[in-house]
Design a protein around this motif. Structure first.
Motif, PDB file in Angstrom:
ATOM      1  N   LYS A   1       0.830  -1.224   0.000  1.00 35.05           N
ATOM      2  CA  LYS A   1       0.000   0.000   0.000  1.00 35.05           C
ATOM      3  C   LYS A   1       0.852   1.257   0.000  1.00 35.05           C
ATOM      4  O   LYS A   1       0.481   2.271  -0.608  1.00 35.05           O
ATOM      5  N   TYR A   2       2.015   1.223   0.662  1.00 33.92           N
ATOM      6  CA  TYR A   2       2.898   2.391   0.675  1.00 33.92           C
ATOM      7  C   TYR A   2       3.518   2.592  -0.706  1.00 33.92           C
ATOM      8  O   TYR A   2       3.569   3.714  -1.226  1.00 33.92           O
ATOM      9  N   TYR A   3       3.990   1.500  -1.266  1.00 35.98           N
ATOM     10  CA  TYR A   3       4.609   1.545  -2.587  1.00 35.98           C
ATOM     11  C   TYR A   3       3.596   2.000  -3.635  1.00 35.98           C
ATOM     12  O   TYR A   3       3.838   2.932  -4.412  1.00 35.98           O
ATOM     13  N   ALA A   4       2.438   1.341  -3.662  1.00 38.22           N
ATOM     14  CA  ALA A   4       1.438   1.614  -4.685  1.00 38.22           C
ATOM     15  C   ALA A   4       0.887   3.038  -4.601  1.00 38.22           C
ATOM     16  O   ALA A   4       0.609   3.667  -5.628  1.00 38.22           O
ATOM     17  N   SER A   5       0.754   3.549  -3.395  1.00 38.11           N
ATOM     18  CA  SER A   5       0.219   4.910  -3.237  1.00 38.11           C
ATOM     19  C   SER A   5       1.157   5.941  -3.855  1.00 38.11           C
ATOM     20  O   SER A   5       0.699   6.915  -4.479  1.00 38.11           O
ATOM     21  N   LEU A   6       2.457   5.746  -3.701  1.00 41.34           N
ATOM     22  CA  LEU A   6       3.421   6.679  -4.287  1.00 41.34           C
ATOM     23  C   LEU A   6       3.396   6.602  -5.808  1.00 41.34           C
ATOM     24  O   LEU A   6       3.389   7.637  -6.494  1.00 41.34           O
ATOM     25  N   ILE A   7       3.356   5.381  -6.341  1.00 39.91           N
ATOM     26  CA  ILE A   7       3.312   5.221  -7.797  1.00 39.91           C
ATOM     27  C   ILE A   7       2.044   5.845  -8.367  1.00 39.91           C
ATOM     28  O   ILE A   7       2.073   6.536  -9.392  1.00 39.91           O
ATOM     29  N   LEU A   8       0.913   5.602  -7.693  1.00 39.19           N
ATOM     30  CA  LEU A   8      -0.354   6.153  -8.170  1.00 39.19           C
ATOM     31  C   LEU A   8      -0.321   7.673  -8.182  1.00 39.19           C
ATOM     32  O   LEU A   8      -0.778   8.308  -9.144  1.00 39.19           O
ATOM     33  N   LEU A   9       0.220   8.271  -7.142  1.00 38.03           N
ATOM     34  CA  LEU A   9       0.318   9.731  -7.074  1.00 38.03           C
ATOM     35  C   LEU A   9       1.132  10.282  -8.236  1.00 38.03           C
ATOM     36  O   LEU A   9       0.714  11.240  -8.910  1.00 38.03           O
ATOM     37  N   VAL A  10       2.281   9.683  -8.499  1.00 36.87           N
ATOM     38  CA  VAL A  10       3.138  10.154  -9.589  1.00 36.87           C
ATOM     39  C   VAL A  10       2.453   9.944 -10.939  1.00 36.87           C
ATOM     40  O   VAL A  10       2.524  10.800 -11.831  1.00 36.87           O
ATOM     41  N   CYS A  11       1.763   8.807 -11.087  1.00 39.79           N
ATOM     42  CA  CYS A  11       1.053   8.537 -12.344  1.00 39.79           C
ATOM     43  C   CYS A  11      -0.067   9.551 -12.585  1.00 39.79           C
ATOM     44  O   CYS A  11      -0.269   9.999 -13.718  1.00 39.79           O
ATOM     45  N   VAL A  12      -0.790   9.913 -11.545  1.00 41.58           N
ATOM     46  CA  VAL A  12      -1.862  10.905 -11.686  1.00 41.58           C
ATOM     47  C   VAL A  12      -1.278  12.248 -12.115  1.00 41.58           C
ATOM     48  O   VAL A  12      -1.793  12.907 -13.035  1.00 41.58           O
ATOM     49  N   LEU A  13      -0.197  12.662 -11.456  1.00 45.43           N
ATOM     50  CA  LEU A  13       0.446  13.926 -11.827  1.00 45.43           C
ATOM     51  C   LEU A  13       0.952  13.877 -13.261  1.00 45.43           C
ATOM     52  O   LEU A  13       0.779  14.836 -14.033  1.00 45.43           O
ATOM     53  N   ALA A  14       1.579  12.742 -13.626  1.00 46.35           N
ATOM     54  CA  ALA A  14       2.109  12.589 -14.983  1.00 46.35           C
ATOM     55  C   ALA A  14       0.983  12.622 -16.014  1.00 46.35           C
ATOM     56  O   ALA A  14       1.115  13.254 -17.071  1.00 46.35           O
ATOM     57  N   TYR A  15      -0.129  11.978 -15.704  1.00 49.27           N
ATOM     58  CA  TYR A  15      -1.249  11.933 -16.646  1.00 49.27           C
ATOM     59  C   TYR A  15      -1.839  13.325 -16.866  1.00 49.27           C
ATOM     60  O   TYR A  15      -2.201  13.686 -17.989  1.00 49.27           O
ATOM     61  N   ILE A  16      -1.922  14.093 -15.801  1.00 48.65           N
ATOM     62  CA  ILE A  16      -2.434  15.463 -15.922  1.00 48.65           C
ATOM     63  C   ILE A  16      -1.530  16.284 -16.845  1.00 48.65           C
ATOM     64  O   ILE A  16      -2.001  16.977 -17.756  1.00 48.65           O
ATOM     65  N   VAL A  17      -0.224  16.202 -16.612  1.00 48.37           N
ATOM     66  CA  VAL A  17       0.736  16.947 -17.448  1.00 48.37           C
ATOM     67  C   VAL A  17       0.673  16.445 -18.890  1.00 48.37           C
ATOM     68  O   VAL A  17       0.684  17.236 -19.847  1.00 48.37           O
ATOM     69  N   ASN A  18       0.602  15.123 -19.066  1.00 49.00           N
ATOM     70  CA  ASN A  18       0.525  14.542 -20.414  1.00 49.00           C
ATOM     71  C   ASN A  18      -0.712  15.033 -21.160  1.00 49.00           C
ATOM     72  O   ASN A  18      -0.649  15.347 -22.363  1.00 49.00           O
ATOM     73  N   SER A  19      -1.827  15.084 -20.452  1.00 49.76           N
ATOM     74  CA  SER A  19      -3.085  15.489 -21.078  1.00 49.76           C
ATOM     75  C   SER A  19      -3.045  16.937 -21.547  1.00 49.76           C
ATOM     76  O   SER A  19      -3.640  17.298 -22.566  1.00 49.76           O
ATOM     77  N   ILE A  20      -2.332  17.764 -20.795  1.00 47.79           N
ATOM     78  CA  ILE A  20      -2.248  19.188 -21.130  1.00 47.79           C
ATOM     79  C   ILE A  20      -1.213  19.463 -22.212  1.00 47.79           C
ATOM     80  O   ILE A  20      -1.451  20.251 -23.138  1.00 47.79           O
ATOM     81  N   SER A  21      -0.069  18.774 -22.113  1.00 49.23           N
ATOM     82  CA  SER A  21       1.070  19.122 -22.973  1.00 49.23           C
ATOM     83  C   SER A  21       1.362  18.136 -24.094  1.00 49.23           C
ATOM     84  O   SER A  21       2.153  18.441 -24.996  1.00 49.23           O
ATOM     85  N   GLY A  22       0.760  16.935 -24.044  1.00 46.89           N
ATOM     86  CA  GLY A  22       1.061  15.932 -25.065  1.00 46.89           C
ATOM     87  C   GLY A  22       2.342  15.168 -24.788  1.00 46.89           C
ATOM     88  O   GLY A  22       2.862  14.473 -25.666  1.00 46.89           O
ATOM     89  N   SER A  23       2.866  15.278 -23.581  1.00 48.59           N
ATOM     90  CA  SER A  23       4.075  14.551 -23.195  1.00 48.59           C
ATOM     91  C   SER A  23       3.738  13.086 -22.883  1.00 48.59           C
ATOM     92  O   SER A  23       2.574  12.671 -22.968  1.00 48.59           O
ATOM     93  N   ASN A  24       4.748  12.335 -22.518  1.00 47.15           N
ATOM     94  CA  ASN A  24       4.535  10.910 -22.221  1.00 47.15           C
ATOM     95  C   ASN A  24       5.250  10.519 -20.932  1.00 47.15           C
ATOM     96  O   ASN A  24       5.934   9.501 -20.859  1.00 47.15           O
TER      97      ASN A  24
END
Length: 251
Positions: free
Chosen positions: A170-193
């Motif tokens: 749960k500790y590991y997965a929560s950190l990965i999920l947080l980073v993935c959410v942030l990355a997805y938001i940036v990707n959606s706005i900028s077209g990055s990957n």
């Protein structure tokens, strides 16, 4: 050559003698560092994590400054540290300076995801060697960075800095999920990957998943990164513990 722009010199490339040399030197460096690491108390491990975290942050800032200086500052894939292996920066800070749950999150990532992420990159250094020469700053930075990932994970487990449990997922997965959410938001706005969760990455194993999964690619990539690296390391540690118990019973 050390700080040349991409295209100035022939890039190192993947799966050739130069890549093999960098790989072997890094593995030998990790092995030597682990062998030379002496730990008398728990604080010794924390000090190592803290010192190396400071080093990797300095190197990452230098890398970002270099990337901007050669005119690639607008390419978020190049300058925003929101990739799986970039989590070392945040997990190292959590482990070094955090307390309670925050420190636990950092410790668990370093003990699990750091090893898997580091090893995968050393085998597939697709963000450095295809573009830069062997002795370029970016190439050497990437192998040093990921070598540190593997080293920290090994010594944390070797010296039992934390006793990993399945519930720590749960500790590991929560950190990965947080980073993935942030990355997805940036990707959606900028077209990055960022985190490799929004687009194909030709030449990497995830390309197979991208073409097979279709619209499910993003959630599958997130779930895989949230679970698989942790389970791999936890499973290996469990097998090692069971093997030791079996040997002790037979002696």
């Amino acid at each position: 050559m050390f700080l040349s722009k991409p295209g100035t010199y022939k890039p190192c490339g993947l799966f050739n003698i130069k890549h093999l040399i960098l790989f072997l030197i890094t593995i030998a460096g990790i092995a030597l560092a682990v062998k030379k690491t002496k730990v008398e108390k728990r604080e010794d491990i924390k000090k190592i994590i803290r010192n190396l975290t400071i080093v990797i942050w300095i190197l990452e800032i230098i890398k970002i400054i270099y990337t901007i200086s050669i005119g690639q500052g607008k390419n978020l894939n190049k300058v925003v540290p929101l990739y799986y292996c970039s989590i070392l920066l945040y997990a190292g800070a959590f482990s070094s300076f955090g307390k309670g749950v925050v420190q636990k999150i950092g410790d668990v990532f370093l003990a699990t995801g750091g090893i898997v992420g580091g090893l995968v990159f050393l085998i597939f250094p697709t963000t450095s060697l295809p573009e830069y020469p062997m002795l370029h700053f970016i190439s050497l930075h990437s192998f040093s960075f990921h070598g540190i990932m593997v080293y920290l994970g090994i010594i944390i487990n070797k010296f039992k800095y934390i006793k990993l449990k399945m519930s720590d997922l749960k500790y590991y997965a929560s950190l990965i999920l947080l980073v993935c959410v942030l990355a997805y938001i940036v990707n959606s706005i900028s077209g990055s990957n960022l985190m490799f969760i929004s687009q194909d990455f030709p030449g990497m194993p995830i390309s197979v998943l991208y073409h097979w999964a279709g619209k499910l690619f993003t959630p599958l990539m997130v779930v895989i990164q949230m679970i698989v690296p942790f389970v791999i390391v936890y499973g290996v540690l469990k097998l090692g513990a069971c093997s030791k118990m079996s040997k002790s019973r037979n002696t």
